[in-house]
Enzyme design. Structure first.
Site, PDB file in Angstrom:
ATOM      1  N   HIS A 276      -8.314  -4.728  10.094  1.00  0.00           N
ATOM      2  CA  HIS A 276      -6.858  -4.257   8.309  1.00  0.00           C
ATOM      3  C   HIS A 276      -5.506  -4.415   7.819  1.00  0.00           C
ATOM      4  O   HIS A 276      -4.745  -5.458   9.376  1.00  0.00           O
ATOM      5  CB  HIS A 276      -7.806  -2.636   7.783  1.00  0.00           C
TER       6      HIS A 276
ATOM      7  N   GLU B 166      -9.364  -1.855   4.754  1.00  0.00           N
ATOM      8  CA  GLU B 166     -10.536  -1.066   5.911  1.00  0.00           C
ATOM      9  C   GLU B 166     -12.021  -2.179   6.453  1.00  0.00           C
ATOM     10  O   GLU B 166     -12.408  -2.524   5.280  1.00  0.00           O
ATOM     11  CB  GLU B 166     -11.309   0.036   6.248  1.00  0.00           C
TER      12      GLU B 166
ATOM     13  N   ASP C  21       1.260  -1.353  -0.099  1.00  0.00           N
ATOM     14  CA  ASP C  21      -0.143   0.269  -0.528  1.00  0.00           C
ATOM     15  C   ASP C  21       0.570   1.568   0.239  1.00  0.00           C
ATOM     16  O   ASP C  21       2.125   1.068   0.371  1.00  0.00           O
ATOM     17  CB  ASP C  21      -1.214   0.090   1.489  1.00  0.00           C
TER      18      ASP C  21
ATOM     19  N   ASN D  20      -8.509  -2.484  13.657  1.00  0.00           N
ATOM     20  CA  ASN D  20      -9.307  -2.838  13.532  1.00  0.00           C
ATOM     21  C   ASN D  20      -9.573  -4.093  12.421  1.00  0.00           C
ATOM     22  O   ASN D  20     -10.751  -4.256  11.624  1.00  0.00           O
ATOM     23  CB  ASN D  20     -10.314  -1.869  13.001  1.00  0.00           C
TER      24      ASN D  20
HETATM   25  C1  GLP Z   1      -0.585   1.054   8.417  1.00  0.00           C
HETATM   26  C2  GLP Z   1      -0.049  -0.344   7.102  1.00  0.00           C
HETATM   27  C3  GLP Z   1      -0.438  -1.010   7.576  1.00  0.00           C
HETATM   28  C4  GLP Z   1       0.319  -2.430   9.277  1.00  0.00           C
HETATM   29  C5  GLP Z   1      -0.449  -1.120  10.688  1.00  0.00           C
HETATM   30  C6  GLP Z   1       0.203  -1.867  10.498  1.00  0.00           C
HETATM   31  O1  GLP Z   1      -1.795   1.115   8.393  1.00  0.00           O
HETATM   32  N1  GLP Z   1      -0.980   0.300   6.117  1.00  0.00           N
HETATM   33  O2  GLP Z   1       0.136  -2.392   6.486  1.00  0.00           O
HETATM   34  O3  GLP Z   1       0.243  -3.199   9.047  1.00  0.00           O
HETATM   35  O4  GLP Z   1      -0.177  -0.411   9.806  1.00  0.00           O
HETATM   36  O5  GLP Z   1       0.748  -1.489  11.635  1.00  0.00           O
HETATM   37  P1  GLP Z   1       2.115  -1.941  12.901  1.00  0.00           P
HETATM   38  O6  GLP Z   1       3.041  -2.851  12.589  1.00  0.00           O
HETATM   39  O7  GLP Z   1       2.683   0.055  13.544  1.00  0.00           O
HETATM   40  O8  GLP Z   1       1.271  -1.918  14.051  1.00  0.00           O
END
Ligand code: GLP
Length: 244
Positions: free
Chosen positions: A141, A146, A70, A139
């Site tokens: 995702h 989402e 992403d 949540n």
């Molecule tokens: C962002 C990214 C996700 C990732 C999420 C969790 O929202 N777009 O792909 O999985 O963060 O991040 P973290 O690993 O910092 O908890």
């Protein structure tokens, strides 16, 4: 019945080691693998270990190709908050990968819908993803898929959920600087990967449990991983230790 394997370890370092070992094995088994990569704090330790493996001569990225999950809409590649910058900084600039073989959706694309469609075609033309690394949002995702009415089949433009914007606002000076839209691989794009590895820290234990054992529903996008035959969740009990 969920096929998802759960491996629980104590420390972030152990989790990173297990993830890096699996990715290294993939690279050694198939030197021109397509790796699906993720951003966020969860994979940073994994990338560090891959960098070390490459520096020691154990890993060769020269034929590796990567596709990232992403990117925020509106951020340039050289913007330190963009996911392209994150990947260059944590991995690509530190291993012997060819930059032209690394793909992150273009956050500045004039026509984001067209960019999304082109990105999906690119993944397909590369032969699909061999190993997909994922984090998970509070949540549920994955990528930026989402909670929604349904599962998105392909790469698409998404409006970020309030909870996601709040969680990620810390990376932006002012809350209003936080982008509202992003480009993300779809749930279908993720499910088409041959293997999936999802990483999470202690704050993700509850949502990982719901994703594994709750109903398969677009309310918890990661629950769809129950339908994939080769998924491993790695969960660590402690957050990363601050580096001295
Ligand atoms: C962002 C990214 C996700 C990732 C999420 C969790 O929202 N777009 O792909 O999985 O963060 O991040 P973290 O690993 O910092 O908890």
């Amino acid at each position: 019945m969920s096929h998802i394997r759960l491996i629980q370890v104590e420390t972030y370092e152990e989790m990173s080691r297990l993830a890096a070992d699996r990715i290294s094995a993939q690279i050694q088994r198939k030197p021109d693998s397509v790796l699906g990569l993720a951003t966020g704090s969860s994979p940073v330790g994994t990338y560090q270990l891959l960098v070390e493996g490459c520096a020691m001569g154990d890993l060769d990225f020269s034929k590796i190709r990567t596709v990232n999950l992403d990117e925020y809409c509106g951020l340039a590649p050289e913007d330190p908050r963009s996911y392209r910058y994150f990947m260059d900084y944590h991995l690509f600039n530190r291993v012997n990968i060819e930059k032209k073989n690394t793909f992150v959706p273009d956050g500045l694309a004039e026509d984001p819908e067209a960019e999304a469609a082109a990105y999906e075609r690119r993944i397909e033309s590369m032969g699909g993803v061999d190993l997909q690394l994922l984090g998970i949002g509070h949540n549920g995702h994955i990528g930026f898929n989402e909670p929604a009415e349904g599962f998105a089949p392909n790469t698409h433009v998404v409006e970020l959920a309030k909870r996601t914007r709040e969680a990620n606002a810390k990376f932006f000076d002012r809350p209003e600087d936080m982008p509202r839209f992003a480009l993300t691989m779809g749930i279908g794009s993720i499910l088409r990967a041959r293997k999936i590895l999802l990483l999470g820290g202690p704050d993700k234990a509850e949502i990982m449990d719901r994703a594994m054992h709750g109903p398969v529903s677009p309310d918890v996008p990661a629950s769809v991983l129950q339908l994939h035959p080769d998924v491993t969740f790695l969960l660590c009990a402690q957050p990363p230790q601050k580096r001295k």
